[in-house]
Design an enzyme around this catalytic site. Structure first.
Site, PDB file in Angstrom:
ATOM      1  N   HIS A   1       0.834  -1.215   0.000  1.00 14.18           N
ATOM      2  CA  HIS A   1       0.000   0.000   0.000  1.00 14.18           C
ATOM      3  C   HIS A   1       0.865   1.259   0.000  1.00 14.18           C
ATOM      4  O   HIS A   1       0.561   2.234  -0.687  1.00 14.18           O
ATOM      5  CB  HIS A   1      -0.957   0.001   1.201  1.00 14.18           C
TER       6      HIS A   1
ATOM      7  N   HIS B   1      -1.084 -10.897  -5.213  1.00 17.55           N
ATOM      8  CA  HIS B   1       0.316 -10.505  -4.993  1.00 17.55           C
ATOM      9  C   HIS B   1       1.251 -11.531  -5.620  1.00 17.55           C
ATOM     10  O   HIS B   1       2.273 -11.185  -6.194  1.00 17.55           O
ATOM     11  CB  HIS B   1       0.617 -10.397  -3.494  1.00 17.55           C
TER      12      HIS B   1
ATOM     13  N   HIS C   1      -9.510  -1.682  -4.606  1.00 14.29           N
ATOM     14  CA  HIS C   1      -8.367  -2.025  -3.752  1.00 14.29           C
ATOM     15  C   HIS C   1      -7.394  -2.959  -4.476  1.00 14.29           C
ATOM     16  O   HIS C   1      -6.182  -2.860  -4.294  1.00 14.29           O
ATOM     17  CB  HIS C   1      -8.803  -2.650  -2.420  1.00 14.29           C
TER      18      HIS C   1
ATOM     19  N   ASP D   1      -3.370  -2.416  -4.894  1.00 18.97           N
ATOM     20  CA  ASP D   1      -2.347  -3.442  -4.663  1.00 18.97           C
ATOM     21  C   ASP D   1      -1.466  -3.650  -5.897  1.00 18.97           C
ATOM     22  O   ASP D   1      -0.250  -3.753  -5.777  1.00 18.97           O
ATOM     23  CB  ASP D   1      -3.015  -4.795  -4.340  1.00 18.97           C
TER      24      ASP D   1
HETATM   25 ZN   LIG Z   1      -3.930  -4.554  -0.265  1.00 16.53          ZN
END
Ligand SMILES: [Zn+2]
Length: 294
Positions: A75, A259, A232, A236
């Site tokens: 973030h 991720h 969001h 990311d």
């Molecule tokens: Zn996040």
């Protein structure tokens, strides 16, 4: 166009997601061509934010080595990217960045407080030259060459509250602050309970996570955007792509990314010298990139 760093150091404090203890964070200026460098003051250990230093991507993006690690950097990295900051040192006295409110808006406010200055070196960016994709079943993340970089992201959850959401983001700091920076991280009630049982996510609460069960959102204030979840995921992705070491001039497209997939994508790009070009923004060529990087 010149490289940017902070005009002055700024300090903040916030709770860590995993341990639930207060963490001090200081953002400091750095000289040209240094990149983004994390420093754990309690270990006297530095970690440059590059894919080689990523050791875990399960719950968050984690930098580290045998000396220790720093978790949940994405973030903060996302806010740094949006502000066009090329060189910055992030000092932490613990093994994770503070979670703040689960979005990047507090980091944006810290960067506003610090201000930016130009360094005497041209800005360098990464221009994507050929499509690179990483896939896991029907999930994928992809970077493709473009004239006007944007992110197109779709998520699909077998959950009535989230369902399917798509968002199309065009790069600019203003657009990021208005539409992305306030989008919070989210989790499912059943997973929150499981993490608690493992002594993880002790700092997680409705103050910093949207918590969803089968049919409703548990946060009394509700959502900040009706499609806050996919926004969001874009926050990311911007953070994870910043590990490439440069801001990226390419379209990023994802279905159900993570991720983990973003990390594999950064490694695939860097492995293939024909996939990208590092362009130095001088007077002669900076016009073409101005809209995105100014
Ligand atoms: Zn996040």
């Amino acid at each position: 166009m010149k490289q940017l760093t902070l005009a002055r150091s700024v300090k903040g404090v916030g709770i860590g997601l995993h341990k639930g203890e207060p963490i001090e964070i200081t953002l400091e200026p750095l000289e040209a061509d240094s990149g983004i460098v994390f420093f754990r003051s309690d270990l006297n250990a530095s970690y440059k934010a590059i894919p080689e230093n990523v050791i875990n991507t399960q719950m968050a993006t984690v930098l580290g080595d045998d000396r220790g690690f720093i978790s949940t950097i994405e973030h903060l990295m996302s806010a740094i990217n949006a502000y066009g900051i090329d060189n910055v040192r992030i000092v932490l006295n613990a093994n994770e960045a503070p979670v703040m409110d689960g979005s990047s808006i507090s980091f944006c406010m810290m960067l506003d407080e610090a201000g930016v200055v130009e360094l005497d070196a041209p800005k360098k960016i990464m221009v994507i030259k050929k499509p690179i994709e990483v896939r896991d079943g029907n999930k994928f993340v992809r970077l493709i060459p473009t004239k006007e970089p944007r992110i197109n992201y779709t998520i699909k959850f077998d959950n009535a509250v989230i369902g399917e959401q798509t968002y199309n983001f065009e790069f600019s700091k203003k657009n990021y602050i208005e539409n992305i920076a306030r989008a919070r991280t989210f989790g499912f009630l059943k997973d929150v309970q499981m993490l608690r049982d493992k002594n993880l996510a002790l700092g997680g609460s409705l103050e910093n996570t949207i918590v969803v069960d089968e049919s409703r959102i548990l946060n009394p204030e509700g959502l900040r955007f009706k499609d806050e979840f996919v926004r969001h995921k874009i926050l990311d992705a911007i953070g994870d792509l910043t590990l490439l070491g440069y801001r990226v001039f390419g379209d990023y497209i994802s279905f159900a990314g993570s991720h983990h997939l973003n990390h594999l994508l950064t490694k695939e790009v860097l492995k293939d010298k024909e996939a990208y070009e590092i362009v130095s923004l001088e007077k002669a060529n900076e016009k073409a990139y101005e809209k995105v990087f100014a």
